[in-house]
Design a protein around this motif. Structure first.
Motif, PDB file in Angstrom:
ATOM      1  N   LEU A 160       0.844  -1.193   0.000  1.00 27.24           N
ATOM      2  CA  LEU A 160       0.000   0.000   0.000  1.00 27.24           C
ATOM      3  C   LEU A 160       0.880   1.244   0.000  1.00 27.24           C
ATOM      4  CD1 LEU A 160      -2.538  -1.150   2.742  1.00 27.24           C
ATOM      5  CD2 LEU A 160      -2.887  -1.199   0.282  1.00 27.24           C
ATOM      6  N   ASN A 161       0.380   2.298  -0.656  1.00 23.49           N
ATOM      7  CA  ASN A 161       1.127   3.549  -0.716  1.00 23.49           C
ATOM      8  C   ASN A 161       0.402   4.674   0.012  1.00 23.49           C
ATOM      9  OD1 ASN A 161       3.581   4.650  -1.598  1.00 23.49           O
ATOM     10  ND2 ASN A 161       2.567   5.747  -3.266  1.00 23.49           N
ATOM     11  N   ASN A 162      -0.718   4.335   0.651  1.00 21.00           N
ATOM     12  CA  ASN A 162      -1.535   5.360   1.310  1.00 21.00           C
ATOM     13  C   ASN A 162      -1.600   5.158   2.816  1.00 21.00           C
ATOM     14  OD1 ASN A 162      -3.034   3.029   1.253  1.00 21.00           O
ATOM     15  ND2 ASN A 162      -4.980   4.050   0.831  1.00 21.00           N
ATOM     16  N   ILE A 163      -0.566   4.524   3.390  1.00 22.92           N
ATOM     17  CA  ILE A 163      -0.551   4.267   4.827  1.00 22.92           C
ATOM     18  C   ILE A 163       0.691   4.887   5.464  1.00 22.92           C
ATOM     19  CG2 ILE A 163      -1.876   2.127   4.722  1.00 22.92           C
ATOM     20  CD1 ILE A 163       0.869   0.666   5.037  1.00 22.92           C
ATOM     21  N   LEU A 164       0.563   5.203   6.743  1.00 19.68           N
ATOM     22  CA  LEU A 164       1.700   5.629   7.555  1.00 19.68           C
ATOM     23  C   LEU A 164       1.559   4.934   8.903  1.00 19.68           C
ATOM     24  CD1 LEU A 164       4.217   7.428   7.916  1.00 19.68           C
ATOM     25  CD2 LEU A 164       2.709   9.172   8.877  1.00 19.68           C
ATOM     26  N   VAL A 165       2.478   4.026   9.195  1.00 23.57           N
ATOM     27  CA  VAL A 165       2.456   3.281  10.450  1.00 23.57           C
ATOM     28  C   VAL A 165       3.443   3.947  11.417  1.00 23.57           C
ATOM     29  CG1 VAL A 165       2.891   1.067  11.568  1.00 23.57           C
ATOM     30  CG2 VAL A 165       1.843   1.128   9.303  1.00 23.57           C
ATOM     31  N   ILE A 166       2.963   4.303  12.594  1.00 23.64           N
ATOM     32  CA  ILE A 166       3.810   4.918  13.622  1.00 23.64           C
ATOM     33  C   ILE A 166       3.869   3.962  14.804  1.00 23.64           C
ATOM     34  CG2 ILE A 166       4.181   6.915  15.121  1.00 23.64           C
ATOM     35  CD1 ILE A 166       2.476   8.560  13.223  1.00 23.64           C
ATOM     36  N   GLY A 167       5.053   3.445  15.090  1.00 24.80           N
ATOM     37  CA  GLY A 167       5.234   2.541  16.218  1.00 24.80           C
ATOM     38  C   GLY A 167       5.981   3.229  17.344  1.00 24.80           C
ATOM     39  N   MET A 168       5.653   2.844  18.578  1.00 23.17           N
ATOM     40  CA  MET A 168       6.313   3.422  19.754  1.00 23.17           C
ATOM     41  C   MET A 168       6.753   2.300  20.686  1.00 23.17           C
ATOM     42  SD  MET A 168       3.644   6.501  20.468  1.00 23.17           S
ATOM     43  CE  MET A 168       2.269   5.430  20.128  1.00 23.17           C
ATOM     44  N   THR A 169       7.965   2.422  21.214  1.00 22.04           N
ATOM     45  CA  THR A 169       8.484   1.380  22.096  1.00 22.04           C
ATOM     46  C   THR A 169       9.551   1.950  23.026  1.00 22.04           C
ATOM     47  OG1 THR A 169       9.575  -0.776  22.182  1.00 22.04           O
ATOM     48  CG2 THR A 169      10.204   0.684  20.388  1.00 22.04           C
ATOM     49  N   ASN A 170       9.675   1.336  24.194  1.00 16.45           N
ATOM     50  CA  ASN A 170      10.786   1.642  25.097  1.00 16.45           C
ATOM     51  C   ASN A 170      11.969   0.714  24.860  1.00 16.45           C
ATOM     52  OD1 ASN A 170       9.022   3.454  26.348  1.00 16.45           O
ATOM     53  ND2 ASN A 170       8.323   1.919  27.812  1.00 16.45           N
ATOM     54  N   ARG A 171      11.725  -0.383  24.099  1.00 12.26           N
ATOM     55  CA  ARG A 171      12.743  -1.417  23.921  1.00 12.26           C
ATOM     56  C   ARG A 171      12.942  -1.701  22.435  1.00 12.26           C
ATOM     57  NH1 ARG A 171      13.858  -4.719  28.164  1.00 12.26           N
ATOM     58  NH2 ARG A 171      15.591  -5.271  26.795  1.00 12.26           N
TER      59      ARG A 171
END
Length: 716
Positions: free
Chosen positions: A335-346
């Protein structure tokens, strides 16, 4: 009066007067002001100035006035030949996937706004049929050329800043939707201390999305599809992800906690991942490059994206979830219409495949704020106090920022809350019942003392100093005897070296000496006086009963935390006990030894300085195990062997009277003393509990204790 024509000011000097320049034949000298009415019916008042440089029948306007009043040179009005518009939804929540007929939109616009004047950059509100209300922006205006139309000759189009729309004007539509919300303001986002990281994300993740799709097609590049925000807890990762979702003119972000994806039923966890991308897939198939941006935010993404094969058990649920997520972000049907934002401490727990380009390729560390960042955060968190005059004049936020080294954004917010509670407490009277001062609203002020009290008692940084642990090692203080002064000076020289920007970013210092020599107290004293914002103690007592692997993880965690601070100090007490060394055998824990060797040898990340202070009672053991070579310097803490040094310690301890000290020195002056400072201070504690005993007996008891402990040998 005849119709006047618009002209330029005769010269630049007159243009700077901001007056309308006229000829004295057109206006009497007593006339000082004129009112100009343009084609739109708007009225403007100007001061006039007479000058013969303007021809009769003309009025000289500077460029600013011509643009404001929409006046064109040498003609009564400027006609629009073509108009370029950019359309967008007025509100982000009002977006729809329904198609719009642009030809019908053009006709409706011409009907509604014929004879209207427009300026480049002018915003408009436009309602089309029963569709949603749109926001229009004038991007470009070309002037109509009546002479060219009459003669049939083609001429180069002339760009103008303003003009009047005619029935025969043409409209051009741009299909690209603005990426950022119209009401987005960077200054009002409330993200303090993260300007540099935010600008980095804008440059890497959104630069390609600002331009129309055809631009990226010509470049042959794909949009960034994933961002990973990592760092210590409370530094603003979730806040930044939330603000990115607000600022973008995209679909409402989908926010999901990592553990929510997991399900006990077979295949359901993978289905949960597919559902997150279903809407984006459907719109991509239907609208192609013109599809809107879909944002998916994963909090605690490490819960579902651990290294494949690292989770115990044979179900493989974690691995299949990672595989499903990888295929959706950058699989065969990408897909070219997505933005995944991940957050982690590790970040170290994340699967490597998820961090390569094409997936979560932008990895931004949201670290502890520096002093300027802390000041910005405090300013944001106290803004309402300032607006309502509740912050006392003695509160200096710059001073508070200096005192809060290694505080995260969340901890700074907690500090402001604690200071507020401290101020509120002054107006609460505790008696038989709780009473509140009726004039509290008018009198309430948060003062500097409220912040200082909260700093000392309520809020401590998780990545700060272990003051209590250090205090246990130096509860008796440092006794100044001959060698101690030299050792302290030498140790502080290495501390200064560790802090200096011109030296290596890692310095390991070993203090070695026989048991009871005072190595631990000396090391704790150096660590405490280093004034580093991060100081942690690694002590075997805190790991009693730990398995080797658990001990390694605990030590590694402290080093990882140290790397997050600009200046860090780690005090590792008694290395032999930490690695479980026993002379019987001999035996030791090889996993712990390997971990120590790796961590003490490794340099911290760029821009970080690390000082490690270790103590040992068996230097020969460290040498045999190959650990001695990792230390930058070794300082030996000796036993007390000189009579005058014994007297110095006795004097400074104040456990004995001067007469008793003289009597003791007379007894031991002809013998040999070989005693550790810690042992000697312990014997002096015995004298403190014998205060009521006769002085002669106290002296005899102390000398006997020295002989019984084997630290004093009388001369025969």
């Amino acid at each position: 009066m005849n119709m006047m024509k618009v002209a330029k000011c005769p010269n630049e000097e007159l243009s700077f007067t901001n007056c309308v320049i006229v000829n004295e034949n057109d206006f009497p000298l007593k006339v000082r002001y004129i009112q100009v009415t343009n084609e739109m019916g708007k009225h403007f008042i100007y001061t006039i100035r007479h000058d013969r440089g303007v021809k009769p029948g003309h009025m000289g306007f500077n460029a600013i006035h011509r643009k404001q009043a929409m006046l064109s040179l040498d003609q009564e009005r400027q006609l629009v030949g073509s108009l370029v518009l950019e359309a967008d939804f007025l509100q982000k929540k009002s977006t729809t996937n329904d198609p719009y007929n642009t030809d019908q939109m053009s006709m409706s616009f011409m009907e509604q706004f014929a004879k209207h004047g427009f300026t480049v950059g002018q915003p408009l509100v436009f309602k089309f049929q029963d569709k949603k209300t749109l926001s229009l922006t004038i991007k470009e205006i070309e002037a109509a050329d009546p002479e060219a139309v009459a003669s049939g000759k083609k001429r180069e189009p002339r760009k103008i800043d303003f003009g009047v729309l005619q029935a025969n004007s043409s409209l051009a539509r741009t299909s690209h939707t603005s990426l950022f919300s119209a009401d987005w303001d960077f200054q009002k986002m409330g993200i303090g201390g993260l300007d540099e990281q935010f600008i980095h994300i804008l440059r890497r993740a959104f630069a390609s999305r600002v331009f129309p799709p055809e631009v990226t097609e010509q470049l042959g590049v794909k949009h960034v599809k994933g961002i990973l925000l990592y760092g210590p807890p409370g530094t603003g990762k979730t806040l930044m992800a939330r603000q990115i979702g607000k600022m973008l003119n995209a679909r409402e972000p989908k926010i999901v906690n990592g553990p929510e994806i997991l399900d006990k039923y077979v295949g359901e966890s993978e289905a949960n991942v597919r559902r997150l991308f279903a809407e984006a897939e459907e719109e991509e198939k239907r609208m192609g490059p013109n599809s809107g941006l879909h944002i998916i935010i994963f909090d605690e993404i490490d819960a579902i994206c651990k290294q494949r094969g690292s989770v115990a058990g044979n179900t493989g649920v974690n691995d299949t979830v990672v595989n499903q997520l990888l295929s959706k972000i950058d699989g065969v049907e990408q897909l070219n219409n997505i933005l995944v934002i991940g957050m982690t401490n590790r970040k170290d727990m994340m699967d490597d495949a998820l961090l390569r380009p094409g997936r979560l390729e932008i990895q931004v560390e949201i670290s502890l704020p520096d002093e300027q960042g802390r000041f910005d955060i405090l300013k944001i968190k106290t803004a309402k106090m300032m607006d309502h005059n509740k912050l006392d004049h003695d509160v200096d936020l710059a001073e508070i920022a200096t005192l809060t080294k290694n505080f995260s954004g969340a901890e700074l917010e907690g500090l402001v809350k604690a200071a507020s509670s401290s101020a509120l407490k002054r107006y609460i009277h505790l008696g038989n019942k709780i009473e509140v001062d009726p004039n509290a609203i008018e009198k309430l002020k948060i003062t500097r003392s409220d912040f200082i009290y909260s700093l000392e008692n309520d809020v401590k940084p998780s990545l700060g100093t272990s003051d209590e642990a250090l205090a246990k090692f130096i509860e008796r203080g440092i006794i100044n005897w001959g060698s101690t002064r030299e050792l302290v000076e030498k140790g502080m020289m290495f501390v200064k070296q560790a802090r200096s920007p011109e030296t290596s970013n890692r310095l390991c210092l070993l203090l070695e000496g026989a048991p009871t020599a005072g190595t631990s107290a000396m090391a704790a004293y150096l660590a405490k006086n280093s004034d580093f914002p991060f100081i942690k103690v690694i002590n075997s007592r805190e790991m009693v009963g730990f398995m080797e692997s658990s001990k390694c993880l605990r030590i590694n965690k402290i080093f990882d935390d140290a790397y997050r601070s600009e200046l860090s100090c780690i005090f590792m007490n008694d290395l032999e006990h930490l690695m479980g060394y026993s002379p019987i055998g001999p035996r030791y824990q090889s996993l712990v030894l390997d971990a120590m060797y790796s961590l003490l040898s490794a340099s911290p990340p760029k821009g970080r300085k690390l000082l490690v202070i270790c103590t040992s009672k068996r230097r020969s053991v460290l040498e045999e195990l190959g650990l001695l070579s990792v230390f930058t310097a070794v300082i030996r803490v000796p036993y007390i062997t000189h009579q005058e040094d014994i007297k110095l310690v006795l004097d400074e301890s104040q456990a004995l009277t001067p007469d008793e000290i003289d009597a003791i020195m007379d007894h031991i002056c002809h013998g040999k003393v070989f005693v550790g400072l810690k042992k000697l201070l312990g014997l002096l504690d015995t004298m403190r509990v014998m205060k009521g005993v006769e002085s002669r007996k106290r002296v005899a008891s102390f000398v006997n204790l020295l002989e019984d402990e084997g630290v004093y040998t009388p001369e025969l």
